[in-house]
Design an enzyme around this catalytic site. Structure first.
Site, PDB file in Angstrom:
ATOM      1  N   SER A  14      70.318  -4.835  -6.527  1.00  0.00           N
ATOM      2  CA  SER A  14      69.306  -5.850  -6.194  1.00  0.00           C
ATOM      3  C   SER A  14      69.806  -7.262  -6.506  1.00  0.00           C
ATOM      4  CB  SER A  14      67.988  -5.565  -6.914  1.00  0.00           C
ATOM      5  OG  SER A  14      68.094  -5.773  -8.304  1.00  0.00           O
ATOM      6  N   HIS A 110      73.956 -10.067 -17.597  1.00  0.00           N
ATOM      7  CA  HIS A 110      73.656  -9.092 -18.640  1.00  0.00           C
ATOM      8  C   HIS A 110      72.169  -9.191 -18.981  1.00  0.00           C
ATOM      9  CE1 HIS A 110      74.475  -6.413 -21.965  1.00  0.00           C
ATOM     10  NE2 HIS A 110      73.749  -7.204 -22.724  1.00  0.00           N
ATOM     11  N   ASP A 146      80.716  -8.601 -22.944  1.00  0.00           N
ATOM     12  CA  ASP A 146      79.483  -9.415 -22.929  1.00  0.00           C
ATOM     13  C   ASP A 146      79.571 -10.611 -23.884  1.00  0.00           C
ATOM     14  OD1 ASP A 146      78.413  -7.551 -21.137  1.00  0.00           O
ATOM     15  OD2 ASP A 146      77.550  -6.348 -22.752  1.00  0.00           O
TER      16      ASP A 146
HETATM   17  C1  GAR Z   1      70.666  -5.395 -13.943  1.00  0.00           C
HETATM   18  O1  GAR Z   1      69.532  -5.412 -14.749  1.00  0.00           O
HETATM   19  C2  GAR Z   1      71.851  -5.982 -14.677  1.00  0.00           C
HETATM   20  O2  GAR Z   1      71.535  -7.028 -15.531  1.00  0.00           O
HETATM   21  C3  GAR Z   1      72.320  -4.778 -15.452  1.00  0.00           C
HETATM   22  O3  GAR Z   1      72.197  -3.691 -14.563  1.00  0.00           O
HETATM   23  C4  GAR Z   1      71.121  -3.957 -13.664  1.00  0.00           C
HETATM   24  C5  GAR Z   1      71.632  -3.782 -12.257  1.00  0.00           C
HETATM   25  O4  GAR Z   1      70.574  -3.846 -11.338  1.00  0.00           O
HETATM   26  N1  GAR Z   1      73.670  -4.945 -15.903  1.00  0.00           N
HETATM   27  C6  GAR Z   1      74.140  -4.425 -17.018  1.00  0.00           C
HETATM   28  O5  GAR Z   1      73.478  -3.741 -17.767  1.00  0.00           O
HETATM   29  C7  GAR Z   1      75.588  -4.738 -17.283  1.00  0.00           C
HETATM   30  N2  GAR Z   1      75.991  -4.240 -18.549  1.00  0.00           N
HETATM   31  P1  GAR Z   1      70.880  -4.090  -9.804  1.00  0.00           P
HETATM   32  O6  GAR Z   1      71.925  -3.060  -9.389  1.00  0.00           O
HETATM   33  O7  GAR Z   1      69.556  -3.826  -9.134  1.00  0.00           O
HETATM   34  O8  GAR Z   1      71.362  -5.485  -9.627  1.00  0.00           O
END
Ligand code: GAR
Length: 197
Positions: A14, A110, A146
């Site tokens: 997303s 993050h 991070d």
């Molecule tokens: C998001 O919330 C992002 O911040 C997190 O994964 C999700 C991906 O959602 N990232 C981490 O945790 C990185 N360590 P998305 O695929 O819908 O963008």
């Protein structure tokens, strides 16, 4: 000159969709490639539907050999000649050699207010700690997980009835605003931190 942006994802993508959608008109960058460590990542299909080239390199056959996995990733990335690489929910830890390839040019989002809660399960950890606010951070990627310089942060309140899922959903709304805003500034050469919320 218009900057070329590659985006790495692992799942729904997303944030990637919001980034791609933002790079239109007089935006200083364009999305040129979306890659994943999972060929079935739903985000790959969404990227292709938006007309962006995609690729996948499954990490599993490399059986923990991160350098060999990354060498394959690099082949695809380098062929697209990106100026900027955005990690957007890319859930593989990258080694120093890979990070150095994109020194100062690789961004990550993050889901916590760094430096709090590096790593996984950020929302559950914020709730467990009794925090009253949470949020997300866009930062430059450095070899330490991070840990790189912060380019932007957005905050949300934690409500008494929250669980990790409701909090994640509230934070994700902010991620979708923060990441495109930070990328546009970054592509224009502005690395001063942006604070939302
Ligand atoms: C998001 O919330 C992002 O911040 C997190 O994964 C999700 C991906 O959602 N990232 C981490 O945790 C990185 N360590 P998305 O695929 O819908 O963008």
């Amino acid at each position: 000159m218009t900057k070329r942006v590659a985006i790495l994802i692992s799942g729904g993508g997303s944030n990637m969709v919001k980034l791609v959608e933002s790079m239109v008109g007089d935006h200083p960058a364009r999305a040129v490639l979306v890659g994943s460590n999972d060929a079935n990542a739903a985000g790959l299909k969404k990227a292709a539907e938006m007309g962006v080239d995609t690729f996948a390199v499954d990490h599993r056959p490399f059986k923990g050999d991160r350098e060999a996995f990354q060498a394959e990733l690099l082949k695809h990335l380098k062929a697209a000649k990106p100026d900027i690489v955005c990690l957007a929910g890319f859930m593989r830890v990258l080694t120093e050699s890979f990070v150095r390839e994109w020194d100062g040019r690789m961004l990550n989002i993050h889901p916590s207010l760094l430096p709090k809660y590096k790593g996984l399960h950020t929302h559950a950890r914020a709730l467990e700690a009794g925090d009253t606010e949470a949020g997300c951070t866009v930062h430059l990627v450095t070899p330490a997980l991070d840990d790189g310089p912060i380019l932007g942060q957005a905050r949300v309140p934690i409500l008494p009835e929250d669980d990790a899922d409701t909090l994640a959903a509230r934070v994700l709304v902010q991620e979708h605003k923060l990441y495109p805003a930070v990328l546009e500034r970054f592509a224009r050469g502005d690395t001063s931190p942006l604070y939302l919320g």
